[in-house]
Write an enzyme that holds these catalytic residues in place. Structure first.
Site, mmCIF file in Angstrom:
data_model
loop_
_atom_site.group_PDB
_atom_site.id
_atom_site.type_symbol
_atom_site.label_atom_id
_atom_site.label_comp_id
_atom_site.label_asym_id
_atom_site.label_seq_id
_atom_site.Cartn_x
_atom_site.Cartn_y
_atom_site.Cartn_z
ATOM 1 N N LEU A 156 0.837 -1.200 0.000
ATOM 2 C CA LEU A 156 0.000 0.000 0.000
ATOM 3 C C LEU A 156 0.871 1.249 0.000
ATOM 4 O O LEU A 156 1.835 1.339 0.756
ATOM 5 C CB LEU A 156 -0.900 0.012 1.243
ATOM 6 C CG LEU A 156 -1.791 -1.213 1.460
ATOM 7 C CD1 LEU A 156 -2.541 -1.082 2.783
ATOM 8 C CD2 LEU A 156 -2.762 -1.389 0.307
ATOM 9 N N GLU A 158 1.106 5.066 1.007
ATOM 10 C CA GLU A 158 0.445 6.073 1.833
ATOM 11 C C GLU A 158 -0.044 7.202 0.928
ATOM 12 O O GLU A 158 0.660 7.659 0.048
ATOM 13 C CB GLU A 158 1.411 6.618 2.887
ATOM 14 C CG GLU A 158 1.713 5.616 3.979
ATOM 15 C CD GLU A 158 2.398 6.251 5.176
ATOM 16 O OE1 GLU A 158 1.945 7.322 5.622
ATOM 17 O OE2 GLU A 158 3.395 5.674 5.653
ATOM 18 N N ASN A 214 10.388 -3.131 -1.800
ATOM 19 C CA ASN A 214 10.720 -1.824 -1.228
ATOM 20 C C ASN A 214 12.190 -1.468 -1.437
ATOM 21 O O ASN A 214 12.537 -0.303 -1.660
ATOM 22 C CB ASN A 214 10.377 -1.797 0.262
ATOM 23 C CG ASN A 214 8.903 -1.546 0.498
ATOM 24 O OD1 ASN A 214 8.155 -1.240 -0.423
ATOM 25 N ND2 ASN A 214 8.469 -1.684 1.737
ATOM 26 N N TYR A 257 12.393 10.121 -9.675
ATOM 27 C CA TYR A 257 12.376 11.555 -9.397
ATOM 28 C C TYR A 257 13.409 11.910 -8.331
ATOM 29 O O TYR A 257 13.314 11.445 -7.192
ATOM 30 C CB TYR A 257 10.985 11.988 -8.939
ATOM 31 C CG TYR A 257 9.953 11.895 -10.031
ATOM 32 C CD1 TYR A 257 9.702 12.989 -10.869
ATOM 33 C CD2 TYR A 257 9.239 10.726 -10.252
ATOM 34 C CE1 TYR A 257 8.765 12.906 -11.883
ATOM 35 C CE2 TYR A 257 8.300 10.629 -11.270
ATOM 36 C CZ TYR A 257 8.064 11.720 -12.082
ATOM 37 O OH TYR A 257 7.145 11.649 -13.094
ATOM 38 N N GLY A 263 11.581 8.929 2.862
ATOM 39 C CA GLY A 263 11.320 8.737 4.287
ATOM 40 C C GLY A 263 10.140 7.814 4.458
ATOM 41 O O GLY A 263 9.869 6.967 3.610
ATOM 42 N N CYS A 266 8.244 2.746 5.690
ATOM 43 C CA CYS A 266 8.612 1.507 5.005
ATOM 44 C C CYS A 266 10.046 1.492 4.481
ATOM 45 O O CYS A 266 10.856 0.673 4.916
ATOM 46 C CB CYS A 266 7.636 1.247 3.850
ATOM 47 S SG CYS A 266 5.949 0.893 4.383
#
Length: 446
Positions: A156, A158, A214, A257, A263, A266
């Site tokens: 997911l 945020e 991640n 980018y 930050g 995760c």
């Protein structure tokens, strides 16, 4: 289906609300009575666009309930989702105390078959520890009950979590138990009706996939941030480079980018945890160490630009700061680059006029811990972006909120004493900004 979700944080609350939206009877449990009180009163303890409406709608329909009663939560659901925090330990590894506590409660109180699902981001091998913990509790009680443990990592974003859950690009289930597979397939069937995006694999591969995903995204960010520094030295424009390489379908445009560093809850935690896992396995990850180091250095790039212009002594200087949350559409301040920017500017004596559309209250709490109350007095939280510019020498853009994308540059040029913009997210066209008589300093731009 009856589902229990343990933990009403970011992952747990989104999971519970979205599962209830599809007609399941979901009970969310948390040991934090304050969170449960907020939920009972119709609020939510986090900022996530669209989530409050889903929570309120399903709570009113009786499909979504909240409790602090652990015995009730264990009795409720055949499916028991563990969605508690796994904060980094001192050595960078994930702290599993809350996961094992949840498993211990299930083993201590269960009276029938349970499928225990690790929804939290947990190191490879955690499912085995959960299984051992539950089995030990059952043995201590002298009872024999069937249960299985599965991994179902969340993916997911945020700020877009509800949409991500309702329209997933993939659902990963790690289990070697046929009954658990059938139940989880049935649970997720409404979410993949148009196109089956559900992948079933072994538990350890599922656990590892979350960290690998991640780590890859964090690596792309640090890669571009490192290139941005080199681009400045060589007189190249990193934005042109980004478009040039992003047009290659093998590379793509996502997470290319450059900016002020990543930050959140995760990426920093998971990069550290993966590095710890690699070290424990006897295969130290030089790449993860580099990704983390580049990111920590990148959080200071904006400060370096300010110092290069004004010098180390910033006493008597006032800066407008746009954006405090680690990314737009959230109030999450965990590992936010703004915390480094604020701390370094304040340490040098600067006065800050900060504005964030939703994160001001959380930022005030976090920065009070970072800086201490005396230093926090140098940070003034403003009611709007234009208000933050009043009396400021220069503007520092840290978070790329949409409302910052097309500001009134003409008014900005009149308001800022030094007519200077430090753009930490490359939101603006340098030529356009300079056309209004403003000095522009971006990331990786000549």
């Amino acid at each position: 289906m009856k589902v229990t979700v343990i933990g009403t944080g970011y992952v747990g609350l989104v999971t519970g609300a979205c599962l209830a939206e599809m007609g399941n009877h979901v009970l969310c449990v948390d040991v934090d009575a304050r969170k449960i009180d907020i939920l009972h009163s119709g609020g939510i303890p986090i900022h996530e666009p669209g989530l409050q409406e889903v929570v309120q709608r399903n709570a009113a329909a009786g499909r979504l309930e909240f409790t602090t009663d652990i015995a009730r939560s264990v009795a409720h659901g055949t499916l028991q989702f563990i969605a508690v925090g796994t904060p980094p330990d001192e050595d960078g590894s994930a702290d599993l105390q809350y996961v094992t506590a949840a498993a211990r409660n299930i083993g201590r109180l269960m009276t029938d078959h349970k499928v225990i699902v690790d929804k939290s981001t947990v190191p490879v091998g955690t499912a085995d520890k959960v299984r051992e913990t539950v089995a030990a509790e059952l043995a201590a009680r002298g009872v024999a009950l069937e249960f299985s443990v599965a991994s179902n990592p969340e993916f997911l974003k945020e700020g877009a979590a509800v949409e991500d859950f309702m329209k997933p690009d993939r659902i990963i289930i790690g289990t070697d138990d046929e009954r658990a597979t059938l139940l989880l397939r049935a649970l997720y069937a409404p979410f993949v009706r148009n196109h089956d995006r559900l992948l079933v694999m072994d538990v350890r591969s599922a656990e590892f996939t979350k960290y690998a995903a991640n780590a890859m995204l964090a690596t792309r960010i640090s890669f571009m941030n490192e290139l941005s520094r080199l681009a400045e030295k060589l007189g190249a424009d990193i934005e042109h480079v980004r478009m040039g390489i992003g047009s290659d379908p093998r590379i793509g445009t996502h997470f290319l980018y450059p900016g002020a560093g990543y930050g959140g809850s995760c990426f920093p935690k998971d990069v550290k945890a993966l590095a710890r896992m690699a070290a424990d396995a006897g295969l130290p990850s030089r790449m993860m160490a580099a990704v983390e180091q580049v990111n920590e250095e990148q959080k200071r790039v904006l400060v370096d630009k300010v110092v290069a212009r004004y010098g180390e002594d910033l006493r008597g200087r006032t800066f407008a700061l746009w954006g405090l949350a680690f990314k737009p559409n959230t109030d999450d301040m965990r590992e936010a680059p703004s915390r480094v920017v604020v701390a370094e500017l304040v340490r040098r004596g600067a006065r800050l006029q900060a504005y964030d559309p939703v994160a001001a209250a959380e930022a005030r709490r976090v920065l009070a811990l970072d800086l201490g109350e005396p230093a926090l007095s140098q940070v003034h939280f403003m009611a709007s972006a234009p208000a933050a510019l009043q009396g400021a020498d220069a503007l520092v853009v840290v978070t790329e909120w949409k409302e910052f994308r097309t500001p009134d540059f003409e008014a900005m040029a009149v308001t800022l004493r030094d007519r200077l913009v430090f753009d930490g997210r490359n939101l603006y066209d340098p030529a356009l900004v300079r056309g209004f008589g403003l000095d522009y300093r971006g990331i990786g731009r000549p």
